[in-house]
Design an enzyme around this catalytic site. Structure first.
Site, short mmCIF file in Angstrom:
data_model
loop_
_atom_site.label_atom_id
_atom_site.label_comp_id
_atom_site.label_asym_id
_atom_site.label_seq_id
_atom_site.Cartn_x
_atom_site.Cartn_y
_atom_site.Cartn_z
N TYR A 144 17.47 18.03 -23.28
CA TYR A 144 17.49 17.30 -22.01
C TYR A 144 18.09 15.91 -22.23
CZ TYR A 144 15.53 14.29 -18.32
OH TYR A 144 15.37 13.35 -17.32
N LYS A 148 21.50 14.09 -20.95
CA LYS A 148 21.42 12.92 -20.06
C LYS A 148 22.32 11.80 -20.60
CE LYS A 148 19.03 12.39 -16.76
NZ LYS A 148 19.31 12.75 -15.33
N1 NDP Z 1 10.50 12.75 -13.60
C1 NDP Z 1 10.68 11.76 -14.48
O1 NDP Z 1 9.73 11.22 -15.06
C2 NDP Z 1 12.07 11.26 -14.74
C3 NDP Z 1 13.18 11.85 -14.16
N2 NDP Z 1 14.43 11.34 -14.39
C4 NDP Z 1 15.60 11.92 -13.72
O2 NDP Z 1 15.39 11.83 -12.33
C5 NDP Z 1 16.06 12.89 -11.65
C6 NDP Z 1 15.12 13.56 -10.69
O3 NDP Z 1 14.01 14.07 -11.40
P1 NDP Z 1 12.83 14.82 -10.65
O4 NDP Z 1 12.84 14.48 -9.22
O5 NDP Z 1 11.62 14.58 -11.48
O6 NDP Z 1 13.27 16.33 -10.87
P2 NDP Z 1 13.08 17.61 -9.91
O7 NDP Z 1 13.17 18.81 -10.79
O8 NDP Z 1 11.87 17.45 -9.06
O9 NDP Z 1 14.36 17.53 -8.96
C7 NDP Z 1 15.63 17.93 -9.34
C8 NDP Z 1 16.23 18.79 -8.25
O10 NDP Z 1 17.55 19.19 -8.63
C9 NDP Z 1 17.68 20.58 -8.40
N3 NDP Z 1 18.72 21.18 -9.22
C10 NDP Z 1 18.62 21.58 -10.52
N4 NDP Z 1 19.76 22.14 -10.92
C11 NDP Z 1 20.62 22.07 -9.88
C12 NDP Z 1 21.95 22.51 -9.67
N5 NDP Z 1 22.64 23.14 -10.62
N6 NDP Z 1 22.54 22.28 -8.48
C13 NDP Z 1 21.84 21.68 -7.48
N7 NDP Z 1 20.58 21.26 -7.60
C14 NDP Z 1 19.96 21.45 -8.79
C15 NDP Z 1 16.30 21.10 -8.73
O11 NDP Z 1 16.11 22.44 -8.30
P3 NDP Z 1 15.09 23.38 -9.14
O12 NDP Z 1 13.75 22.76 -9.00
O13 NDP Z 1 15.25 24.72 -8.51
O14 NDP Z 1 15.60 23.33 -10.57
C16 NDP Z 1 15.43 20.09 -8.02
O15 NDP Z 1 15.32 20.38 -6.65
C17 NDP Z 1 16.61 13.79 -12.76
O16 NDP Z 1 17.97 13.49 -12.95
C18 NDP Z 1 15.83 13.39 -13.99
O17 NDP Z 1 16.59 13.59 -15.15
C19 NDP Z 1 14.60 10.24 -15.18
C20 NDP Z 1 13.56 9.64 -15.77
C21 NDP Z 1 12.20 10.09 -15.61
C1 LIG Z 2 -0.31 16.90 -22.40
C2 LIG Z 2 -0.28 15.39 -22.46
C3 LIG Z 2 -0.22 14.87 -23.85
C4 LIG Z 2 0.86 14.78 -21.73
C5 LIG Z 2 0.82 15.01 -20.22
C6 LIG Z 2 1.76 14.11 -19.50
C7 LIG Z 2 3.23 14.45 -19.73
C8 LIG Z 2 3.55 15.74 -19.00
C9 LIG Z 2 4.11 13.27 -19.27
C10 LIG Z 2 3.82 12.01 -20.07
C11 LIG Z 2 5.13 11.24 -20.22
C12 LIG Z 2 6.05 11.96 -19.24
C13 LIG Z 2 7.52 11.75 -19.33
C14 LIG Z 2 8.38 12.75 -18.86
C15 LIG Z 2 7.84 14.06 -18.36
C16 LIG Z 2 6.33 14.13 -18.22
C17 LIG Z 2 5.63 13.42 -19.37
C18 LIG Z 2 6.03 14.06 -20.70
C19 LIG Z 2 9.88 12.61 -19.01
C20 LIG Z 2 10.28 13.44 -20.23
C21 LIG Z 2 10.61 13.17 -17.78
C22 LIG Z 2 12.10 13.05 -17.90
C23 LIG Z 2 12.60 11.79 -18.49
O1 LIG Z 2 13.73 11.44 -18.28
C24 LIG Z 2 11.76 11.00 -19.39
C25 LIG Z 2 10.28 11.14 -19.10
C26 LIG Z 2 9.45 10.40 -20.14
C27 LIG Z 2 7.99 10.45 -19.82
#
Ligand code: NDP
Ligand SMILES: CC(C)CCC[C@@H](C)[C@H]1CC[C@H]2C3=C(CC[C@]12C)[C@@]1(C)CCC(=O)C[C@@H]1CC3
Length: 345
Positions: A144, A148
């Site tokens: 991942y 990214k």
């Molecule tokens: N959550 C976090 O803690 C963090 C997230 N990010 C970034 O933030 C962004 C949003 O994350 P988040 O909202 O948590 O993720 P989600 O999985 O909730 O949202 C992503 C969306 O994109 C869709 N998607 C995936 N593949 C495709 C594709 N090929 N074409 C069109 N749509 C697609 C997914 O569909 P489906 O669910 O069906 O796959 C989903 O609806 C991402 O870029 C992630 O890398 C960055 C830092 C931290």
């Molecule tokens: C089972 C426990 C030890 C941990 C439970 C919480 C975790 C699921 C989350 C704690 C930090 C989070 C995190 C992300 C996803 C969810 C956690 C691992 C990311 C990997 C999501 C995508 C990113 O870009 C970075 C995030 C860092 C922190």
């Protein structure tokens, strides 16, 4: 090639708008008077003022329909980090992002705002108050993160004042809040299976967790400040709650808020990381026969046992960023939004 029509500055598209962050983002955009097109592989809901386009972002023709007359594109789609599917990450985050850039050019889009991740500089060792000029991770902790990094480079390199196509990358960290399918649900699932009794390491490691509304705020500020003469062009910006917190205190507050016990016993970091690595290797070998997903992947152990928090000084300086919702309030709102995950529910 699609015919270019003059894009309206208040018309934008959210790629990944059915997801956790994307949906919060477009709700705020609608509140602020933007007309929003959503492009996502799935349609999760309906909302007045929002037009859905279902499709894969690797499909340029499908994208072009959603980008018609759009001036700003937010790209926040990605496969879930837990999928650990290298080919899928490569196809969507790298090849797909190239397609997004190409489609933006063809449709006459003026600004592209990418949701990157602060993890692009994280290699599994401590980062304290990391700034955006830290080098990209040479050994990213998973596929991942590896993709990214490539994705962010592609978007930032595409920034061209000459072509009138401006780009910026937002790097949030640990997004949480209502409707998040990852952090709280994974944590509670682990607690329900009796796996949240232990603290990895001494529990003093500080981490950034960022409330979703603050991440949204950072994206909108970036879009509105991104101009040919602004410092934002082709740059990356950390967006966090700017309140680093002990990883295990944060987890404990969510667990206790939902009626579960906080972890109490300590385990050495290197021991847990070694076990997680071993289990990951076993899962990899057995993958053709059976799919096992250990709760404590090496990536999660690294995230749970190291310091990793980032400076938002650049976002404050260049776009006036300040978090809107403080951490304490954000945790309360988040806990209240998951009544179905409460102990005994
Ligand atoms: N959550 C976090 O803690 C963090 C997230 N990010 C970034 O933030 C962004 C949003 O994350 P988040 O909202 O948590 O993720 P989600 O999985 O909730 O949202 C992503 C969306 O994109 C869709 N998607 C995936 N593949 C495709 C594709 N090929 N074409 C069109 N749509 C697609 C997914 O569909 P489906 O669910 O069906 O796959 C989903 O609806 C991402 O870029 C992630 O890398 C960055 C830092 C931290
Ligand atoms: C089972 C426990 C030890 C941990 C439970 C919480 C975790 C699921 C989350 C704690 C930090 C989070 C995190 C992300 C996803 C969810 C956690 C691992 C990311 C990997 C999501 C995508 C990113 O870009 C970075 C995030 C860092 C922190």
């Amino acid at each position: 090639m699609a015919t270019r029509t003059r894009p309206s500055s208040k018309r934008c598209a959210v790629i990944g708008g059915s997801g956790f962050l994307g949906r919060h983002l477009l709700e705020r955009l609608v509140d602020r008077g933007y007309t929003v097109n959503v492009f996502d592989i799935r349609q999760a809901y309906e909302l007045p003022g929002v037009t859905f386009h279902r499709g894969d972002l690797c499909d340029r023709q499908a994208l072009l329909v959603a980008l018609k007359e759009v001036s700003i594109v937010f790209h926040c789609a990605s496969p879930a980090p837990a999928s650990d599917d290298r080919a899928l990450f490569q196809r969507v985050n790298i090849d797909g992002t190239r397609t997004v850039i190409q489609a933006c050019h063809e449709a006459g889009v003026q600004k592209l705002i990418l949701t990157s991740s602060a993890s692009v500089v994280f290699e599994g060792t401590d980062i304290k108050n990391g700034r955006e000029d830290l080098p990209y991770a040479k050994k990213p902790i998973d596929y991942y993160t590896e993709t990214k990094i490539q994705q962010e480079k592609l978007v930032l390199e595409a920034c061209s004042k000459e072509k009138g196509f401006l780009t910026v990358a937002i790097r949030p960290h640990g997004i949480f809040g209502p409707r998040d399918p990852q952090l709280v649900p994974i944590l509670i699932d682990a607690a329900r299976r009796g796996k949240m009794k232990f603290i990895i390491g001494d529990g003093s490691n500080l981490v950034d967790f960022t409330y979703v509304e603050n991440v949204v705020h950072g994206h909108i500020l970036a879009a509105e400040h991104l101009k040919a003469d602004s410092p934002l062009c082709g740059q990356a910006y950390h967006i966090t709650n700017d309140e680093p917190v002990r990883f295990w205190d944060f987890m404990s507050q969510i667990l206790e808020g939902l009626g579960y016990s906080a972890p109490r016993y300590h385990l050495p970091y290197t021991l847990v990381y070694g076990i997680a690595l071993l289990l990951w290797l076993i899962a990899l070998v057995l993958r053709p026969l059976i799919r096992i997903k250990p709760t404590f992947s090496p990536m999660r152990v690294a995230l749970a046992g190291t310091h990793h928090y980032y400076s938002c000084a650049r976002a404050k300086k260049d776009m006036g960023y300040q978090p809107l919702v403080p951490l304490r309030e954000a945790i309360v709102r988040t806990v209240e939004s998951y009544p179905h995950l409460r102990k005994g529910a």
